[in-house]
Design an enzyme around this catalytic site. Structure first.
Site, mmCIF file in Angstrom:
data_model
loop_
_atom_site.group_PDB
_atom_site.id
_atom_site.type_symbol
_atom_site.label_atom_id
_atom_site.label_comp_id
_atom_site.label_asym_id
_atom_site.label_seq_id
_atom_site.Cartn_x
_atom_site.Cartn_y
_atom_site.Cartn_z
ATOM 1 N N CYS A 1 43.050 43.693 37.139
ATOM 2 C CA CYS A 1 42.298 44.450 38.157
ATOM 3 C C CYS A 1 42.966 44.440 39.525
ATOM 4 C CB CYS A 1 40.885 43.899 38.281
ATOM 5 S SG CYS A 1 39.912 44.026 36.767
ATOM 6 N N HIS B 1 35.366 51.534 39.012
ATOM 7 C CA HIS B 1 36.510 50.616 39.050
ATOM 8 C C HIS B 1 37.568 51.066 38.041
ATOM 9 C CE1 HIS B 1 38.944 47.092 38.966
ATOM 10 N NE2 HIS B 1 38.199 46.316 38.195
ATOM 11 N N CYS C 1 38.928 40.114 42.538
ATOM 12 C CA CYS C 1 39.047 39.105 41.489
ATOM 13 C C CYS C 1 39.871 39.709 40.356
ATOM 14 C CB CYS C 1 37.677 38.662 40.984
ATOM 15 S SG CYS C 1 36.721 39.962 40.173
#
Length: 400
Positions: free
Chosen positions: A90, A356, A386
């Site tokens: 991510c 996302h 994160c």
């Protein structure tokens, strides 16, 4: 030598499923449209751009075979342009910016494009497999659990209730809706079809009709996985002080699955002057930090504090924060760790409302914070995410 961000562009985010508006658009085309928009916005002499770094997590199928070079080749920049694709899960979109900044600050490159892309409707999350999640020899001794279990573990260990995470999610939707109506997303472009007609001109997942009652009615997403697959027991074995995993996360307070791409233009001062480009921000510091892989999603605080120390700054010196909303409890924990109030964090909503798109999100957050700092006439921003497997990443920028 300084590394400056001259501009940032992102696509709208389309729902990452078979009904999403962008399912018919390849990830190559998403990335190419951002590259060409960056060129047009800046009247860019593209022969001066030396490399493209793109983050992409699911590097299979449509996103395989170095999509950064594929998009570079498909763009109107020229055959000289190289490309490299990276995967820091991510954090990939922000990692691409940090790597480009390192190249520029070292003097090895003068002008680069850094960004990310992810078509989650065409390449499903987890399609790339991997030893961390698929190999028992890695997963068992590492106490590896799915990220949803990790998010619920954070909520259980640190005492964040269902009401807490739902309230956070509701605020994300309201802020994103307000920003959409006010036209705050200046770095955003629509996605067009082959005829140049708009296919999608706003972020598809924002739900202004969201209510607290509606969020409260949703069933937890990870309870059955935790009990029947045994992941709750794995997490508790690693954290025996947690007597029971309270499952508080669901589709409404977790990041939405979407398609999208984003790029930034990063270079040194000399190249900017020669091309008539005005720098918007300089990259002041960046940091990464590993954390325990079971709870996994707690790296934001340590990485952010590490970047602040590198910059010689305190949290109070940062005007605005963009913290990726992977799950609501993740951001609440990060705000507690950093010591920052929600009034300075994700002021135009976050991934719970907007979505996302894994490899692109870090770059999208950078464009969002740049636009908002300029709109409010503020100076400093911190972008952080994160990362799966137990990592965190953070970057600090300062307005020029």
């Amino acid at each position: 030598m300084e590394a400056y961000i001259y501009d940032a562009v992102r696509t709208v985010r389309g729902k990452g499923n078979r009904k999403g508006a962008l399912i018919g658009v390849t990830p190559t085309e998403l990335a190419t449209q951002t590259l060409n928009s960056l060129r047009e916005r800046n009247n860019l002499e593209t022969e001066k751009v030396e490399d493209v770094i793109l983050g992409c997590v699911g590097q299979v199928m449509d996103q395989a075979a170095n999509i950064a070079k594929t998009a570079a080749q498909q763009s109107k920049y020229g055959d000289h342009l190289c490309g490299v694709t990276l995967n820091r899960f991510c954090g990939s979109g922000l990692e691409s910016i940090n790597q480009a900044a390192a190249y520029v600050k070292s003097g090895f490159r003068n002008l680069m494009v850094a960004g990310g892309v992810e078509s989650m409707s065409r390449v499903k999350m987890g399609s790339d497999g991997g030893g961390m999640f698929m190999d028992p020899a890695v997963a068992i001794p590492g106490h590896i659990v799915p990220q949803g279990i990790s998010a619920d573990l954070i909520a259980s260990k640190y005492g964040y209730s269902r009401e807490d995470v739902d309230a956070f999610a509701f605020e994300s939707q309201m802020r994103a809706s307000k920003a959409e109506q006010a036209g705050y997303f200046k770095s955003r472009i629509s996605v067009k079809d082959i005829n140049g007609l708009s296919m999608l001109d706003k972020d598809e997942n924002v739900r202004p009709s969201t209510t607290k009652e509606g969020l409260a009615s949703l069933n937890p997403s990870f309870a059955m996985m935790g009990s029947m697959a045994g992941f709750d027991a794995v997490a508790i074995d690693r954290y025996p002080e947690v007597e029971e995993i309270t499952h508080v996360h669901h589709a409404g307070n977790s990041s939405a699955i979407v398609d999208g791409a984003a790029v930034t233009l990063i270079g040194n001062e000399e190249i900017g002057k020669s091309l008539g480009l005005k720098p918007r921000f300089r990259i002041r510091a960046n940091a990464i930090q590993g954390t325990d892989p079971t709870i996994m999603l707690t790296g934001i605080g340590p990485a952010s504090l590490k970047a602040l120390k590198q910059a010689g700054m305190n949290p109070s010196d940062i005007d605005l924060f963009e913290i990726n909303e992977a799950f609501a409890a993740v951001v609440i924990k990060a705000m507690d760790d950093i010591g920052v109030d929600h009034s300075k964090v994700n002021v135009n909503g976050g991934a719970i409302a907007l979505g996302h798109p894994l490899g692109a999100t870090g770059t999208m957050l950078m464009g969002t914070i740049m636009d908002e700092l300029e709109r409010r006439d503020l100076n400093t921003g911190l972008v952080t995410l994160c990362i799966g497997g137990g990592m965190g990443i953070a970057t600090i920028i300062e307005r020029v």
